[in-house]
Design a protein around this motif. Structure first.
Motif, mmCIF file in Angstrom:
data_model
loop_
_atom_site.group_PDB
_atom_site.id
_atom_site.type_symbol
_atom_site.label_atom_id
_atom_site.label_comp_id
_atom_site.label_asym_id
_atom_site.label_seq_id
_atom_site.Cartn_x
_atom_site.Cartn_y
_atom_site.Cartn_z
ATOM 1 N N GLU A 70 0.829 -1.204 0.000
ATOM 2 C CA GLU A 70 0.000 0.000 0.000
ATOM 3 C C GLU A 70 0.864 1.254 0.000
ATOM 4 N N LEU A 71 1.949 1.202 0.745
ATOM 5 C CA LEU A 71 2.867 2.339 0.779
ATOM 6 C C LEU A 71 3.516 2.556 -0.584
ATOM 7 N N TYR A 72 3.927 1.468 -1.226
ATOM 8 C CA TYR A 72 4.507 1.575 -2.568
ATOM 9 C C TYR A 72 3.465 2.059 -3.587
ATOM 10 N N ILE A 73 2.225 1.644 -3.437
ATOM 11 C CA ILE A 73 1.171 2.113 -4.346
ATOM 12 C C ILE A 73 1.025 3.633 -4.230
ATOM 13 N N CYS A 74 1.003 4.134 -3.004
ATOM 14 C CA CYS A 74 0.898 5.583 -2.793
ATOM 15 C C CYS A 74 2.108 6.310 -3.370
ATOM 16 N N MET A 75 3.302 5.770 -3.125
ATOM 17 C CA MET A 75 4.523 6.405 -3.628
ATOM 18 C C MET A 75 4.536 6.487 -5.148
ATOM 19 N N THR A 76 4.253 5.358 -5.795
ATOM 20 C CA THR A 76 4.322 5.335 -7.267
ATOM 21 C C THR A 76 3.217 6.189 -7.887
ATOM 22 N N HIS A 149 -3.641 1.866 9.943
ATOM 23 C CA HIS A 149 -2.946 3.003 10.521
ATOM 24 C C HIS A 149 -2.225 3.791 9.426
ATOM 25 N N LEU A 150 -1.645 3.066 8.493
ATOM 26 C CA LEU A 150 -0.948 3.718 7.386
ATOM 27 C C LEU A 150 -1.907 4.602 6.583
ATOM 28 N N ARG A 151 -3.084 4.072 6.273
ATOM 29 C CA ARG A 151 -4.066 4.847 5.499
ATOM 30 C C ARG A 151 -4.473 6.103 6.248
ATOM 31 N N CYS A 152 -4.663 5.972 7.557
ATOM 32 C CA CYS A 152 -5.056 7.132 8.363
ATOM 33 C C CYS A 152 -3.959 8.198 8.378
ATOM 34 N N ILE A 153 -2.717 7.749 8.501
ATOM 35 C CA ILE A 153 -1.588 8.689 8.547
ATOM 36 C C ILE A 153 -1.448 9.421 7.217
ATOM 37 N N ILE A 154 -1.454 8.672 6.127
ATOM 38 C CA ILE A 154 -1.283 9.294 4.804
ATOM 39 C C ILE A 154 -2.480 10.187 4.466
ATOM 40 N N GLY A 155 -3.691 9.686 4.746
ATOM 41 C CA GLY A 155 -4.882 10.491 4.487
ATOM 42 C C GLY A 155 -4.917 11.754 5.318
ATOM 43 N N GLY A 156 -4.554 11.630 6.601
ATOM 44 C CA GLY A 156 -4.534 12.797 7.479
ATOM 45 C C GLY A 156 -3.507 13.825 7.049
#
Length: 366
Positions: A70-76, A149-156
């Motif tokens: 998920e983190l790599y998806i957001c980065m790319t 938690h990752l989604r909340c952090i990135i979204g926030g």
């Protein structure tokens, strides 16, 4: 004071002054460089995003893999946006006078400027999460990483930047009717600059933190990860699953390289913002002469453009190359969708007139 005077240049009153200090060879070189970042980075990040989405769907029960995919998806995705919107930058450079048509269009300039006010900040933040997350795993191997938690952090964090930009946009007073996102040939790109001195100062501090100082925790996590890698390499013979350990080391090395690319590309950005923020903080006669030097021909016409656009583009375009070199499955994914000589000749043979050939397509045919 000089520090808080915002001058909005137009194509008519700034072009002649800008041309005087531009170096045609440098403009062509930077135009070619950003064009290559566009040609490599946009399709490379798009393919990488598709690959990581597939990996995400196939690892639905492994929380740790879900977290990193998920983190790599957001980065790319963010890197794709950055590299896919480089075309007005290299168009500007190739004119050698920075009189590109796209940035001279007010509507396009506002959209591009608003996008680039937020996307680079999120891109840097994602690299930070990637590096710190891997460091935590190395320091505490049993550390649980939750994708929610990752989604909340990135979204926030993304929402925070949207709110900050919208607040500055609506709070700032603009009695002259001048667009707050403007293009200046000196800078060579569209950017947001509040008209009120207090808001302009806050905007400068904010950029210095989210684009400059953020390199410090990323660098610390990078060096800690290197130390942990060195420790693990000296204890590879002591029990455990050697295959699992090798896979973890491979994944960690990939993240370390991605972080190293970020550090190399963003160290000049860090130094630029440190110098700029120091000038704003001191704001006295002693530093006024340094500010004049900072606003001189080289700093004004190249340093900001390099740190804000070119180095960001290089970083975003380099990541899919790292993924290709470090991830075998990603290489297999690219090879599977890339036609080879055998597959092309095979396809031609099946469509020869007067012949009917029954074939079975397999993944090895591509």
């Amino acid at each position: 004071t000089l520090l808080y005077t915002i001058k909005f240049e137009t194509m008519s009153n700034a072009t002649n002054e800008t041309i005087e200090f531009l170096v045609p060879e440098a403009e062509i070189f930077l135009g070619t460089l950003t064009l290559l970042c566009f040609l490599i980075g946009a399709p490379g990040n798009l393919l990488a995003a598709i690959y990581f989405v597939q990996e995400h769907l196939s690892n639905a029960r492994n929380l740790k893999k879900l977290y990193f995919t998920e983190l790599y998806i957001c980065m790319t995705t963010v890197d794709f946006i950055l590299t896919a919107t480089l075309f007005p930058i290299f168009e500007n450079y190739f004119t050698t006078t920075r009189q590109g048509q796209l940035f001279n269009n007010e509507g396009f300039c506002i959209i591009w400027g608003a996008l680039w006010e937020i996307a680079p900040c999120i891109s840097v933040f994602l690299v930070g999460i990637l590096s710190i997350s891997r460091m935590l795993i190395l320091v505490k191997p049993m550390q649980a990483l939750n994708p929610k938690h990752l989604r909340c952090i990135i979204g926030g964090y993304s929402l925070y930047h949207v709110i900050v930009r919208m607040t500055l946009w609506f709070v700032d007073r603009d009695p002259t009717g001048t667009s707050k996102i403007s293009y200046t040939p000196t800078a060579g790109y569209c950017y947001f600059s509040p008209l009120e001195s207090s808001l302009w100062k806050f905007n400068a501090y904010h950029a210095g933190v989210v684009l400059g100082l953020v390199i410090i925790p990323i660098a610390l996590s990078f060096f800690i990860s290197l130390l942990k890698l060195r420790e693990s390499s000296t204890s590879t013979t002591t029990g455990g699953n050697s295959f699992s350990r090798a896979a973890q080391r491979q994944a960690t090395m990939t993240i370390v390289i991605v972080t190293l690319v970020y550090l190399v590309c963003n160290l000049p950005v860090f130094m630029n913002y440190i110098f700029y923020t120091h000038i704003i903080v001191t704001d006295n006669e002693q530093w006024e002469k340094y500010y004049k030097t900072y606003s001189g021909p080289f700093w004004g016409h190249y340093v900001w453009n390099l740190s804000y656009c070119v180095l960001v583009a290089l970083n975003a375009a380099a990541n899919p190359i790292v993924f290709y070199l470090r991830m075998k499955q990603f290489r297999d994914f690219i090879k599977a969708i890339t036609p080879t000589k055998n597959s092309i000749s095979h396809a031609r043979a099946t469509h020869m007139p007067g012949k009917t050939v029954v074939t079975e397509l397999t993944s090895s045919s591509f």
